[in-house]
Design a protein around this motif. Structure first.
Motif, PDB file in Angstrom:
ATOM      1  N   ILE A 115      -2.524  14.212  -9.853  1.00  0.00           N
ATOM      2  CA  ILE A 115      -2.237  14.952 -11.082  1.00  0.00           C
ATOM      3  C   ILE A 115      -2.115  16.419 -10.691  1.00  0.00           C
ATOM      4  O   ILE A 115      -3.105  17.076 -10.344  1.00  0.00           O
ATOM      5  N   ALA A 116      -0.882  16.906 -10.697  1.00  0.00           N
ATOM      6  CA  ALA A 116      -0.583  18.272 -10.259  1.00  0.00           C
ATOM      7  C   ALA A 116       0.095  19.009 -11.400  1.00  0.00           C
ATOM      8  O   ALA A 116       1.294  18.813 -11.644  1.00  0.00           O
ATOM      9  N   GLY A 117      -0.646  19.830 -12.111  1.00  0.00           N
ATOM     10  CA  GLY A 117      -0.064  20.541 -13.247  1.00  0.00           C
ATOM     11  C   GLY A 117       0.424  19.575 -14.305  1.00  0.00           C
ATOM     12  O   GLY A 117      -0.322  18.707 -14.772  1.00  0.00           O
ATOM     13  N   GLU A 118       1.696  19.690 -14.665  1.00  0.00           N
ATOM     14  CA  GLU A 118       2.272  18.840 -15.705  1.00  0.00           C
ATOM     15  C   GLU A 118       2.696  17.468 -15.186  1.00  0.00           C
ATOM     16  O   GLU A 118       3.157  16.630 -15.958  1.00  0.00           O
ATOM     17  N   TRP A 119       2.543  17.233 -13.890  1.00  0.00           N
ATOM     18  CA  TRP A 119       3.081  16.006 -13.306  1.00  0.00           C
ATOM     19  C   TRP A 119       1.972  15.049 -12.875  1.00  0.00           C
ATOM     20  O   TRP A 119       0.932  15.460 -12.362  1.00  0.00           O
ATOM     21  N   ARG A 120       2.251  13.770 -13.058  1.00  0.00           N
ATOM     22  CA  ARG A 120       1.417  12.681 -12.557  1.00  0.00           C
ATOM     23  C   ARG A 120       2.288  11.866 -11.607  1.00  0.00           C
ATOM     24  O   ARG A 120       3.343  11.356 -11.988  1.00  0.00           O
ATOM     25  N   ILE A 121       1.839  11.727 -10.371  1.00  0.00           N
ATOM     26  CA  ILE A 121       2.609  10.999  -9.366  1.00  0.00           C
ATOM     27  C   ILE A 121       1.781   9.826  -8.868  1.00  0.00           C
ATOM     28  O   ILE A 121       0.649  10.001  -8.385  1.00  0.00           O
ATOM     29  N   ASN A 122       2.320   8.622  -9.019  1.00  0.00           N
ATOM     30  CA  ASN A 122       1.674   7.418  -8.537  1.00  0.00           C
ATOM     31  C   ASN A 122       2.160   7.112  -7.128  1.00  0.00           C
ATOM     32  O   ASN A 122       3.365   6.997  -6.893  1.00  0.00           O
ATOM     33  N   LEU A 123       1.223   6.962  -6.196  1.00  0.00           N
ATOM     34  CA  LEU A 123       1.533   6.522  -4.845  1.00  0.00           C
ATOM     35  C   LEU A 123       1.055   5.075  -4.744  1.00  0.00           C
ATOM     36  O   LEU A 123      -0.121   4.798  -4.488  1.00  0.00           O
ATOM     37  N   PHE A 124       1.963   4.146  -5.012  1.00  0.00           N
ATOM     38  CA  PHE A 124       1.614   2.740  -5.090  1.00  0.00           C
ATOM     39  C   PHE A 124       1.557   2.090  -3.712  1.00  0.00           C
ATOM     40  O   PHE A 124       2.334   2.430  -2.813  1.00  0.00           O
ATOM     41  N   CYS A 125       0.660   1.128  -3.561  1.00  0.00           N
ATOM     42  CA  CYS A 125       0.571   0.328  -2.344  1.00  0.00           C
ATOM     43  C   CYS A 125       1.538  -0.853  -2.423  1.00  0.00           C
ATOM     44  O   CYS A 125       1.682  -1.489  -3.473  1.00  0.00           O
ATOM     45  N   TYR A 126       2.156  -1.141  -1.309  1.00  0.00           N
ATOM     46  CA  TYR A 126       3.103  -2.245  -1.200  1.00  0.00           C
ATOM     47  C   TYR A 126       2.339  -3.543  -0.945  1.00  0.00           C
ATOM     48  O   TYR A 126       1.454  -3.594  -0.078  1.00  0.00           O
ATOM     49  N   HIS A 127       2.678  -4.589  -1.697  1.00  0.00           N
ATOM     50  CA  HIS A 127       2.001  -5.879  -1.570  1.00  0.00           C
ATOM     51  C   HIS A 127       3.024  -7.013  -1.500  1.00  0.00           C
ATOM     52  O   HIS A 127       4.110  -6.932  -2.089  1.00  0.00           O
ATOM     53  N   GLN A 128       2.634  -8.049  -0.826  1.00  0.00           N
ATOM     54  CA  GLN A 128       3.315  -9.335  -0.937  1.00  0.00           C
ATOM     55  C   GLN A 128       2.539 -10.134  -1.972  1.00  0.00           C
ATOM     56  O   GLN A 128       1.299 -10.146  -1.955  1.00  0.00           O
ATOM     57  N   ASN A 129       3.238 -10.754  -2.899  1.00  0.00           N
ATOM     58  CA  ASN A 129       2.583 -11.480  -3.981  1.00  0.00           C
ATOM     59  C   ASN A 129       1.676 -12.568  -3.406  1.00  0.00           C
ATOM     60  O   ASN A 129       2.151 -13.489  -2.740  1.00  0.00           O
ATOM     61  N   PRO A 130       0.359 -12.484  -3.630  1.00  0.00           N
ATOM     62  CA  PRO A 130      -0.537 -13.505  -3.073  1.00  0.00           C
ATOM     63  C   PRO A 130      -0.293 -14.894  -3.628  1.00  0.00           C
ATOM     64  O   PRO A 130      -0.675 -15.888  -2.998  1.00  0.00           O
TER      65      PRO A 130
END
Length: 360
Positions: free
Chosen positions: A179-194
């Protein structure tokens, strides 16, 4: 390439406890959260939450917006994932900051040796237009890792940019949010569907985003004067994610203005929404993902009542809202039959302009 959205919810037994936990936090700060929506319908008609209702909605009003949105840290400390939604038009300066943040994050991840790519609306806008869309809410990137220690390293590496949180669901590492000022940035993890090894993607709150082809190895491409990391088969990915018209400019919903929309909380398969309600004369406006709704009188005054979900602030005249939105709401049903298509649903910009330009 095919795209599939999977929504995960808990058993009904968890809903009461999760609702009580959320309210114990907002009540501590004297935030008036009124039960609304299908949750209100069940309590009024059947005496309890609907057995298929895993998404509990509360209304909060303008006087409590700042207090509500400031509770993200406390909700997270209680085990909730949290997402705040703002709606409307960003300034050019804000859009440039968002673009610069994405490029800075890409560079830092490259330096850490973590394969990554742009994602979601930011990917679409940067690749297609070279700029972010004026109504962008959050931004996203995908990291080719789901190792929790690696994500802790990422969190530490970007902590100077703003507030950071690690999202973990049991043994499933979802990612890091900045959460940087007005921005929210999601850094998602890559998964293979279990559950299906032929699918690949990421998870966000209660949503799994699965694709029928791997998104890595990433492709690096010069686009509009930028060097971007893009998903593998990025145009096939954009087609699957956004449909056949992905290459056309995004339609605008708003002419001007920007307001708080709602806060989403997620824990143990239950979603709790605090939806901001804007009272203008005899009408109340609020935004939802699929509609912008107005209601006439029916929310206030309200009284604290004992319910199976704990002490809840309930409208004194809920029948007004329920009749407007659920048609023959008094008739018991065994499954969800939806809200009625009624004249209280209005265009996004009409709602926005009524909120930011109230009649004197």
């Amino acid at each position: 390439m095919q795209y599939r959205l999977n929504k995960r919810y808990s058993d009904y037994a968890s809903v009461h406890e999760i609702s009580k936990l959320a309210l114990s936090i907002s009540d501590k700060y004297e935030i008036e959260a009124l039960m609304i929506g299908g949750s209100l319908l069940g309590l009024v008609r059947d005496g309890d939450l609907l057995p298929w209702d895993k998404d509990v909605d509360f209304a909060v009003f303008e006087k409590d917006i700042d207090k509500t949105f400031a509770l993200e840290g406390e909700f997270r400390a209680a085990g909730f994932e949290c997402r705040l939604h703002y709606l409307g038009v960003r300034s050019p300066e804000s859009l440039q900051k968002g673009k610069a943040l994405l490029l800075e994050l890409q560079q830092r991840l490259n330096e850490l040796g973590i394969e990554n790519c742009q994602l979601n609306g930011g990917l679409l806008n940067l690749y297609r237009d070279g700029e972010l869309f004026s109504e962008s809410q959050a931004l996203s990137m995908l990291l080719n890792t789901n190792n929790i220690d690696t994500m802790r390293d990422v969190k530490a590496r970007i902590s100077d940019l703003g507030d950071t949180y690690l999202n973990v669901d049991g043994d499933f590492t979802k990612g890091v949010i900045l959460i940087a000022g007005e921005w929210r940035i999601n850094l998602f993890c890559y998964h293979q569907n279990p559950d299906d090894q032929s699918e690949f993607g990421w998870s966000d709150l209660n949503c799994d985003h699965w694709f029928s082809s791997p998104l890595f190895p990433a492709q690096t491409k010069e686009v509009h004067g930028m060097t971007l990391n893009l998903p593998n088969d990025f145009e096939g990915h954009l087609l699957a994610r956004f449909g056949k018209n992905w290459h056309k400019p995004s339609p605008s919903q708003f002419s001007n203005g920007r307001v708080e929309g709602w806060m989403q909380l997620y824990k143990d398969g239950v979603m709790v929404d605090y939806i901001v309600h804007y009272v203008r004369g005899e009408k109340t406006y609020w935004f939802e993902p699929a509609a912008n709704v107005i209601s006439t009188k029916g929310f206030l005054p309200a009284t604290l009542e004992d319910t199976p979900a704990g002490k809840l602030l309930m409208p004194d005249h809920p029948e007004i809202f329920l009749t407007e939105h659920y048609g023959d709401w008094k008739t018991p049903v065994k499954s969800w039959n939806g809200a009625v298509d009624n004249p209280t649903i209005v265009p996004s910009d009409e709602a926005m302009q009524a909120i930011i330009n109230p009649k004197s």
